[in-house]
Design a protein around this motif. Structure first.
Motif, PDB file in Angstrom:
ATOM      1  N   THR A 114     -64.626 -86.904  28.334  1.00  0.00           N
ATOM      2  CA  THR A 114     -65.742 -87.674  28.899  1.00  0.00           C
ATOM      3  C   THR A 114     -65.369 -89.123  29.163  1.00  0.00           C
ATOM      4  N   VAL A 115     -64.675 -89.760  28.228  1.00  0.00           N
ATOM      5  CA  VAL A 115     -64.307 -91.170  28.399  1.00  0.00           C
ATOM      6  C   VAL A 115     -63.389 -91.339  29.604  1.00  0.00           C
TER       7      VAL A 115
ATOM      8  N   SER B 267     -68.916 -90.691  23.450  1.00  0.00           N
ATOM      9  CA  SER B 267     -68.641 -89.259  23.367  1.00  0.00           C
ATOM     10  C   SER B 267     -67.183 -88.981  23.008  1.00  0.00           C
ATOM     11  N   ARG B 268     -66.997 -87.966  22.152  1.00  0.00           N
ATOM     12  CA  ARG B 268     -65.659 -87.522  21.780  1.00  0.00           C
ATOM     13  C   ARG B 268     -65.277 -86.241  22.519  1.00  0.00           C
ATOM     14  N   HIS B 269     -66.111 -85.819  23.452  1.00  0.00           N
ATOM     15  CA  HIS B 269     -65.842 -84.584  24.195  1.00  0.00           C
ATOM     16  C   HIS B 269     -64.482 -84.664  24.884  1.00  0.00           C
TER      17      HIS B 269
ATOM     18  N   LEU C 122     -60.300 -84.588  14.375  1.00  0.00           N
ATOM     19  CA  LEU C 122     -59.693 -84.657  13.051  1.00  0.00           C
ATOM     20  C   LEU C 122     -60.772 -84.404  12.005  1.00  0.00           C
ATOM     21  N   ALA C 123     -61.907 -85.118  12.142  1.00  0.00           N
ATOM     22  CA  ALA C 123     -63.040 -84.887  11.237  1.00  0.00           C
ATOM     23  C   ALA C 123     -64.315 -85.062  12.053  1.00  0.00           C
ATOM     24  N   TRP C 124     -65.084 -83.992  12.200  1.00  0.00           N
ATOM     25  CA  TRP C 124     -66.292 -84.043  13.028  1.00  0.00           C
ATOM     26  C   TRP C 124     -67.234 -85.155  12.595  1.00  0.00           C
ATOM     27  N   SER C 125     -67.296 -85.429  11.312  1.00  0.00           N
ATOM     28  CA  SER C 125     -68.273 -86.400  10.813  1.00  0.00           C
ATOM     29  C   SER C 125     -67.714 -87.816  10.717  1.00  0.00           C
ATOM     30  N   MET C 126     -66.469 -88.043  11.186  1.00  0.00           N
ATOM     31  CA  MET C 126     -65.877 -89.372  11.047  1.00  0.00           C
ATOM     32  C   MET C 126     -65.207 -89.897  12.315  1.00  0.00           C
ATOM     33  N   ASP C 127     -64.902 -89.058  13.283  1.00  0.00           N
ATOM     34  CA  ASP C 127     -64.158 -89.490  14.467  1.00  0.00           C
ATOM     35  C   ASP C 127     -64.988 -90.394  15.371  1.00  0.00           C
ATOM     36  N   LYS C 128     -64.347 -91.456  15.892  1.00  0.00           N
ATOM     37  CA  LYS C 128     -64.971 -92.336  16.891  1.00  0.00           C
ATOM     38  C   LYS C 128     -63.949 -92.673  17.970  1.00  0.00           C
ATOM     39  N   VAL C 129     -64.420 -92.993  19.159  1.00  0.00           N
ATOM     40  CA  VAL C 129     -63.563 -93.371  20.289  1.00  0.00           C
ATOM     41  C   VAL C 129     -63.939 -94.785  20.712  1.00  0.00           C
ATOM     42  N   GLY C 130     -62.934 -95.637  20.940  1.00  0.00           N
ATOM     43  CA  GLY C 130     -63.252 -97.007  21.331  1.00  0.00           C
ATOM     44  C   GLY C 130     -62.125 -97.688  22.085  1.00  0.00           C
ATOM     45  N   PRO C 131     -62.408 -98.884  22.644  1.00  0.00           N
ATOM     46  CA  PRO C 131     -61.419 -99.607  23.447  1.00  0.00           C
ATOM     47  C   PRO C 131     -60.559-100.560  22.621  1.00  0.00           C
TER      48      PRO C 131
ATOM     49  N   ILE D  62     -68.056 -96.916  28.811  1.00  0.00           N
ATOM     50  CA  ILE D  62     -67.783 -95.617  28.165  1.00  0.00           C
ATOM     51  C   ILE D  62     -68.869 -95.189  27.186  1.00  0.00           C
ATOM     52  N   ARG D  63     -69.795 -96.061  26.843  1.00  0.00           N
ATOM     53  CA  ARG D  63     -70.824 -95.755  25.843  1.00  0.00           C
ATOM     54  C   ARG D  63     -71.865 -94.784  26.401  1.00  0.00           C
ATOM     55  N   GLY D  64     -72.645 -94.198  25.484  1.00  0.00           N
ATOM     56  CA  GLY D  64     -73.839 -93.463  25.870  1.00  0.00           C
ATOM     57  C   GLY D  64     -73.669 -91.973  26.070  1.00  0.00           C
ATOM     58  N   GLN D  65     -74.775 -91.344  26.330  1.00  0.00           N
ATOM     59  CA  GLN D  65     -74.900 -89.888  26.413  1.00  0.00           C
ATOM     60  C   GLN D  65     -74.019 -89.271  27.506  1.00  0.00           C
TER      61      GLN D  65
END
Length: 552
Positions: free
Chosen positions: A214-215, A304-306, A311-320, A335-338
């Motif tokens: 998505t990103v 979105s991490r799509h 690695l961990a569903w409850s901990m993963d984040k994506v950022g710049p 890149i933010r948002g639904q």
């Protein structure tokens, strides 16, 4: 002869029965296994459990015959927000003001290190084409990356195609905004059709995924130009991958750290205008700190991490990761948002304003982490805290929660990673990974099979308490300053899902970057970015050309 045949048949039946019996879970198996979980049951009680344990094992074996795709998430998913939390209202992309008085530098190295909005000005005014800018970065990649090892795959053909398209659209008056024609790199956990998605690991080095993260899609829609896939440490651990060790451009004898090592290194070295990283337990903040760049770890669920490896569903984040707070702000906005493809993603607001009156911000700091036991400020932080005070900010002390079982929380990441990479371990392909030592990802995945489900759930219950306490501790502040390392800050804030910004604050006596981390309440990315931009406008600790890549 007939009696002999009967005897042989009887012996085989007995042997098969004995083998089948040996395969069954027995009293001794359970007694030995109890040591792994710190419990002890009597022989009589164990005897009553054996039937259940056999049924469990049969269920596991049946479940393993059903395939799961990479993008199948657990039915139970993480919701970090405290009781009563109100989500922000969706806001459109900010109207970024692109300066109109930027002169084109003669030196390509100078161009490569310009901020995004200045590059945007040059491209929009057609003083510089996207193709020319892309070729500058491609040239730098070819010159410097053999030392840095920050790229897994350079998408040169695609990059030039996207750059030509950007130039044609801009010439036709179809300008998409500040990222139009700007070259970038994405961590190689993200799927891009037609190119390998290696996850930094030997077993997956020839893996192709037929989807677009998505990103990547959002950046494509913004007109950005993908230069290539940047190194992830093996399965999102550290800076070692199947091609070697990714280096810190400020000191080529030192690794870039963190699994977003390629993103941090390439951005610092001016091989990309900006990059995309991921963080589970420090992998945006750590390489940004090490390489002297600015890295934003957004609120859990803000991006979105799509299409990214889990690695961990409850901990993963994506950022710049960028060379300034403003660069991170611009990229985050796009890149933010639904995306309606990944269920943890929330609507986001982003009320960014610069210049801003930072004296109205309430800023805290984890005082005990900045000081020695005797209450004296640690030398590496003294000048930084004074710089913030010189901006007119009154720093107020905040305490980190400390009454928690911090030693157990790492099983959350390890258990979830073990589930995602279940097939890798069961097939033995995990043995192909480059690192096989006690602290390696391969070994972490193996041991995950011995984490009891009950303890995983219990750890998450303590995590719920941690979320409530930490949220309450910082609720009265707009921004909180923290050392990047030390204490349990990085673990706590990755478990709670709060946003963080790695901010470079100068260099140590060896010429290596140093920095701190800015934290905020959920979805308050704008406040940490605004404060960081004011700081960077006042103190020029960012955007420098690293010693390892100086000169053309």
């Amino acid at each position: 002869m007939k009696n002999y045949a009967i005897w042989i048949a009887a012996w085989l039946m007995l042997a098969c029965a004995s083998t089948k019996q040996a395969d069954k879970i027995n009293l001794n198996d359970v007694q030995v296994a109890q040591k792994l979980i710190g419990l002890e049951f009597s022989e009589a009680k164990i005897d009553t459990m054996l039937g259940y344990l056999e049924e469990n094992l049969q269920g596991y074996e049946q479940m393993r015959t059903f395939e799961l795709s990479y993008d199948t998430e657990p039915a139970l998913y993480f919701e970090p927000f405290p009781i009563g939390f109100e989500f922000p209202k969706e806001t459109p992309i900010h109207q970024w003001e692109i300066p109109d008085n930027v002169d084109l530098p003669e030196n390509p190295e100078t161009i490569a290190f310009l901020p995004i909005l200045e590059l945007a000005s040059l491209i929009k005014s057609r003083k510089l084409t996207s193709v020319q800018l892309t070729e500058i970065y491609l040239s730098r990649i070819k010159k410097h990356d053999s030392q840095l090892l920050s790229f897994v795959t350079v998408t040169e053909e695609l990059a030039l195609e996207l750059a030509r398209k950007a130039d044609e659209e801009i010439a036709a008056g179809k300008y998409r905004g500040p990222l139009h024609g700007i070259p970038y790199g994405v961590k190689d956990l993200a799927a891009v059709p037609g190119y390998p998605t290696t996850w930094g690991s030997e077993p997956y080095k020839d893996q192709y995924l037929d989807q677009t993260a998505t990103v990547v899609k959002k950046l494509e829609d913004a007109g950005a130009v993908l230069l290539g896939k940047l190194v992830s440490g093996a399965l999102a651990r550290g800076d070692v991958w199947f091609g070697g060790k990714t280096k810190n451009p400020w000191d080529l004898s030192q690794g870039a750290t963190g699994s977003s090592a390629g993103s941090g290194s390439a951005t610092a070295a001016g091989l990309v205008a900006f990059s995309i990283g991921t963080e589970t337990l420090g992998s945006i903040v750590s390489p940004s700190h090490r390489c002297g760049v600015t890295g934003l770890r957004p609120t859990f669920g803000a991006v979105s991490r799509h299409g990214f490896m889990t690695l961990a569903w409850s901990m993963d984040k994506v950022g710049p990761i960028g060379r300034s707070a403003q660069d991170c702000a611009v990229v985050y906005d796009f890149i933010r948002g639904q995306d309606h493809l990944e269920k943890t993603v929330k609507t986001t607001g982003f009320s960014y304003a610069y210049p801003t009156e930072i004296k109205t911000l309430k800023v805290g700091y984890f005082q005990k982490l900045f000081e020695t036991d005797s209450g004296k400020v640690l030398p590496q932080f003294a000048s930084t805290l004074e710089e913030f005070r010189q901006l007119g900010i009154e720093l107020q002390p905040v305490n980190l929660p400390d009454s928690f079982p911090f030693e157990v929380f790492d099983i959350i990441l390890r258990a979830e990673a073990g589930a995602f990479f279940d097939e890798l371990v069961r097939t033995g392909r995990v043995d192909q990974m480059v690192e096989q030592h006690r602290g390696s990802r391969a070994n972490s995945l193996r041991q995950s099979r011995f984490i009891p489900a009950v303890e995983y759930i219990q750890a998450n219950r303590h995590r719920t308490r941690l979320i409530e306490e930490f949220s309450k501790a910082i609720a009265g502040f707009d921004v909180v300053l923290s050392p990047t390392f030390g204490g349990n800050q990085m673990m706590i804030t990755n478990l709670t899902g709060h946003p963080a910004l790695a901010l470079p604050t100068g260099f140590d006596e060896r010429g290596r970057p140093k920095g701190i981390t800015l934290l905020a309440n959920y979805f308050d990315e704008a406040k940490i970015l605004q404060l960081a931009e004011v700081y960077q406008a006042s103190y020029s600790h960012h955007g420098k050309v690293p010693t390892g890549v100086k000169g053309q």
